[in-house]
Scaffold this motif. Sequence first.
Motif, PDB file in Angstrom:
ATOM      1  N   ARG A 253      -6.339   1.152  -7.539  1.00  0.00           N
ATOM      2  CA  ARG A 253      -6.726  -0.265  -7.572  1.00  0.00           C
ATOM      3  C   ARG A 253      -5.663  -1.116  -6.915  1.00  0.00           C
ATOM      4  O   ARG A 253      -5.941  -2.025  -6.145  1.00  0.00           O
ATOM      5  N   LEU A 254      -4.416  -0.776  -7.235  1.00  0.00           N
ATOM      6  CA  LEU A 254      -3.278  -1.486  -6.665  1.00  0.00           C
ATOM      7  C   LEU A 254      -3.300  -1.350  -5.151  1.00  0.00           C
ATOM      8  O   LEU A 254      -2.948  -2.268  -4.411  1.00  0.00           O
ATOM      9  N   LEU A 255      -3.730  -0.169  -4.709  1.00  0.00           N
ATOM     10  CA  LEU A 255      -3.752   0.129  -3.281  1.00  0.00           C
ATOM     11  C   LEU A 255      -4.815  -0.683  -2.568  1.00  0.00           C
ATOM     12  O   LEU A 255      -4.650  -1.138  -1.454  1.00  0.00           O
ATOM     13  N   ARG A 256      -5.943  -0.885  -3.237  1.00  0.00           N
ATOM     14  CA  ARG A 256      -7.091  -1.468  -2.562  1.00  0.00           C
ATOM     15  C   ARG A 256      -7.058  -2.993  -2.549  1.00  0.00           C
ATOM     16  O   ARG A 256      -7.404  -3.606  -1.556  1.00  0.00           O
ATOM     17  N   GLU A 257      -6.629  -3.585  -3.675  1.00  0.00           N
ATOM     18  CA  GLU A 257      -6.764  -5.029  -3.838  1.00  0.00           C
ATOM     19  C   GLU A 257      -5.645  -5.789  -3.156  1.00  0.00           C
ATOM     20  O   GLU A 257      -4.535  -5.834  -3.660  1.00  0.00           O
ATOM     21  N   PRO A 258      -5.880  -6.405  -2.022  1.00  0.00           N
ATOM     22  CA  PRO A 258      -4.817  -7.239  -1.472  1.00  0.00           C
ATOM     23  C   PRO A 258      -4.889  -8.614  -2.113  1.00  0.00           C
ATOM     24  O   PRO A 258      -5.951  -9.234  -2.154  1.00  0.00           O
ATOM     25  N   LYS A 259      -3.756  -9.061  -2.664  1.00  0.00           N
ATOM     26  CA  LYS A 259      -3.774 -10.364  -3.326  1.00  0.00           C
ATOM     27  C   LYS A 259      -3.354 -11.450  -2.350  1.00  0.00           C
ATOM     28  O   LYS A 259      -2.440 -11.264  -1.594  1.00  0.00           O
TER      29      LYS A 259
ATOM     30  N   PRO B 221       0.817  -1.219   0.000  1.00  0.00           N
ATOM     31  CA  PRO B 221       0.000   0.000   0.000  1.00  0.00           C
ATOM     32  C   PRO B 221       0.850   1.268   0.000  1.00  0.00           C
ATOM     33  O   PRO B 221       0.503   2.250  -0.659  1.00  0.00           O
ATOM     34  N   HIS B 222       1.970   1.235   0.742  1.00  0.00           N
ATOM     35  CA  HIS B 222       2.839   2.408   0.766  1.00  0.00           C
ATOM     36  C   HIS B 222       3.451   2.661  -0.603  1.00  0.00           C
ATOM     37  O   HIS B 222       3.595   3.806  -1.030  1.00  0.00           O
ATOM     38  N   ILE B 223       3.837   1.562  -1.264  1.00  0.00           N
ATOM     39  CA  ILE B 223       4.430   1.725  -2.596  1.00  0.00           C
ATOM     40  C   ILE B 223       3.419   2.372  -3.531  1.00  0.00           C
ATOM     41  O   ILE B 223       3.728   3.318  -4.262  1.00  0.00           O
ATOM     42  N   ALA B 224       2.173   1.886  -3.469  1.00  0.00           N
ATOM     43  CA  ALA B 224       1.146   2.435  -4.355  1.00  0.00           C
ATOM     44  C   ALA B 224       0.879   3.899  -4.036  1.00  0.00           C
ATOM     45  O   ALA B 224       0.759   4.731  -4.943  1.00  0.00           O
ATOM     46  N   THR B 225       0.805   4.243  -2.736  1.00  0.00           N
ATOM     47  CA  THR B 225       0.575   5.637  -2.354  1.00  0.00           C
ATOM     48  C   THR B 225       1.694   6.521  -2.878  1.00  0.00           C
ATOM     49  O   THR B 225       1.465   7.583  -3.457  1.00  0.00           O
ATOM     50  N   ASN B 226       2.926   6.038  -2.675  1.00  0.00           N
ATOM     51  CA  ASN B 226       4.084   6.802  -3.127  1.00  0.00           C
ATOM     52  C   ASN B 226       4.028   7.027  -4.636  1.00  0.00           C
ATOM     53  O   ASN B 226       4.209   8.143  -5.122  1.00  0.00           O
ATOM     54  N   MET B 227       3.750   5.949  -5.367  1.00  0.00           N
ATOM     55  CA  MET B 227       3.660   6.039  -6.829  1.00  0.00           C
ATOM     56  C   MET B 227       2.599   7.052  -7.235  1.00  0.00           C
ATOM     57  O   MET B 227       2.816   7.868  -8.133  1.00  0.00           O
ATOM     58  N   LEU B 228       1.456   6.993  -6.558  1.00  0.00           N
ATOM     59  CA  LEU B 228       0.345   7.883  -6.878  1.00  0.00           C
ATOM     60  C   LEU B 228       0.790   9.341  -6.782  1.00  0.00           C
ATOM     61  O   LEU B 228       0.645  10.112  -7.728  1.00  0.00           O
ATOM     62  N   PHE B 229       1.392   9.679  -5.630  1.00  0.00           N
ATOM     63  CA  PHE B 229       1.774  11.074  -5.424  1.00  0.00           C
ATOM     64  C   PHE B 229       2.876  11.500  -6.384  1.00  0.00           C
ATOM     65  O   PHE B 229       2.761  12.517  -7.060  1.00  0.00           O
ATOM     66  N   ILE B 230       3.979  10.732  -6.437  1.00  0.00           N
ATOM     67  CA  ILE B 230       5.101  11.236  -7.239  1.00  0.00           C
ATOM     68  C   ILE B 230       4.785  11.213  -8.724  1.00  0.00           C
ATOM     69  O   ILE B 230       5.296  12.033  -9.461  1.00  0.00           O
ATOM     70  N   THR B 231       3.921  10.288  -9.161  1.00  0.00           N
ATOM     71  CA  THR B 231       3.574  10.311 -10.581  1.00  0.00           C
ATOM     72  C   THR B 231       2.795  11.573 -10.917  1.00  0.00           C
ATOM     73  O   THR B 231       3.097  12.258 -11.897  1.00  0.00           O
ATOM     74  N   ILE B 232       1.805  11.900 -10.075  1.00  0.00           N
ATOM     75  CA  ILE B 232       1.016  13.106 -10.339  1.00  0.00           C
ATOM     76  C   ILE B 232       1.925  14.333 -10.334  1.00  0.00           C
ATOM     77  O   ILE B 232       1.868  15.177 -11.228  1.00  0.00           O
ATOM     78  N   TRP B 233       2.791  14.422  -9.318  1.00  0.00           N
ATOM     79  CA  TRP B 233       3.644  15.609  -9.224  1.00  0.00           C
ATOM     80  C   TRP B 233       4.592  15.714 -10.406  1.00  0.00           C
ATOM     81  O   TRP B 233       4.755  16.768 -11.002  1.00  0.00           O
TER      82      TRP B 233
END
Lengths: 270, 298
Positions: free
Chosen positions: B292-298, B220-232
Amino acid sequence: MENEGHSRAMALALSFMALIWISPFAWLILNAFDPAATGRLAIPQGVTLGNFAQAMSGNAGRQFLNSIYIAAGTATLTVIVGIAAAYPLSRLKIPGRNAFLWALVVMRMLPSIGVLVPMYFVSQSMGLLNNYGVVLALTILNLPFTLLLLKNFFDTVPVELEEAAYVEGASLWHIVTRIVLPLSRAGIAVVWFFTFTGAWNEFLLPLIFSRTEQGFPMSVGLYAAFGQNGAIQYGFLAAYSIIYAAPAVGVYFLLRRNMNTGFAGVGVKG
Amino acid sequence: MAMKNQINPWLASNVWLLVIAMLPAFLLLAALIYFTAWAFSFSFTDLELVGRKSVNWSWVGFENYVRLWTRKGFLDALWTTVIFTFFSAIVGQSVLGFLLAGALRTTRSNLRSFIEVAIMLGWLLPDIVAAFLWSATTSQTGLINNLIITPLGFKPVNFISEFALPVVTIANIWKGTAWSYLLFSAALDSVSREVVEAAKVDGATPFQRIWLVILPIIRPHIATNMLFITIWTFTYFPLIYALTGGGPGRQSETLAIFMYKQSFGTGKLGYGSAISVAMLLIVGALSLIYLRLLREPK
């Protein structure tokens, strides 16, 4: 021990990396105090504060004041407008308010560059292509996130305290100014400083909105100065950069502990 | 007893006051919504910054959007932005931030705070100061030429005109790694030592421990990080613009710079709006993928 050698090599590599990371700063400081700075990495022949004096006078001094005006104005306006709306939002059960707030935050996460053209157009027709316009535009852009943060801070103030004060005969004004605001002081300060540094760094809006060199904030002033062709005054620019960077860096180290937890919170809660 | 939905008495007697207090915020938020709506409608017009079409503009349908695909500028800028975002944010900042966060967990506290301060300084610096530093560092008389290239006997290199995109990519890694580092530090603190030790006892190699144990936990942290830095990074403007202005030629012209130049340089506000709408859609699509990556635990 294999492990010890391993960690020593790691420490060496890390130190080397940190040195590379800060070497531009060493260059910056050497040039800022050098009376004959040429942009090279050299130990100055003498030490002077002349560059700093130059970077605080004339247009440069005006630009410093403009930046203060924009940053402090934006932060204060955002926080005041935010508080006035966040307290009712926190206490009154308005249907759909959380969905509303999150919708705003999602909208705000999309790049501000998207609303640049309409903002420019409206400001032009209202005669706001100046620093008032910049403050207003930045306030609009910062408000959704500020509102959500402040509402969350107010949610943590126990209603029982307010109830007790009411029973004692306190008015709404007293309840807010004597109980709610003091109890969420730390949070309000962090929001204020975040907004302040954001507005302090802002480049694109003033680049479009400010028309005269006297009206530039430091971001645009620095850009205009080193973008100029011809001889670059490295000493002046280095001193100017240090003055410009100081508030943002200083505020961080002042609020370091609060902000690190803030970062972690943003990360996990999204 | 107070019911759940009942308004507290000190609020009830002042409801109108509270509503009035909320008004300024609602007005400003309405303005934000209004601006967003405008950005969409502008993109269907031929509005220009100056001249006749700044007053007598007309609706042109999807013409601006067709132009995005048929004229060269947009697709080139999109490709530059993808390269810039991929190498500076996703590869540079995330991977370096993760490695640093991992390495510094076991490091002595002096060295640790020294490095933290070093990378935080880059993050805290105003964008334009960072641009000035990197412009000076990579200039022909700058730090890199002075300390490395000339002593080795080579001719000084003008990095910004010869390697524009790599220079802005490295500058952005230098500036932005602190965010990923802080986020991954917090993430690694949440991984319990027992789990990692257990994997070690079971004979997992260091690589397996990271890939199979730690990374899934902090996903989840990886996805959050990706979300923010990609947008920025995708919409990042000041550093690149101040360093290279998008040049030389169009080598470092990302979408943000392309949009700025079309809107305020050439004055085609309608076309500029279409570019920013396209940017919004791309960023929105990327965010959805990460969420989606953030929400779906596999």
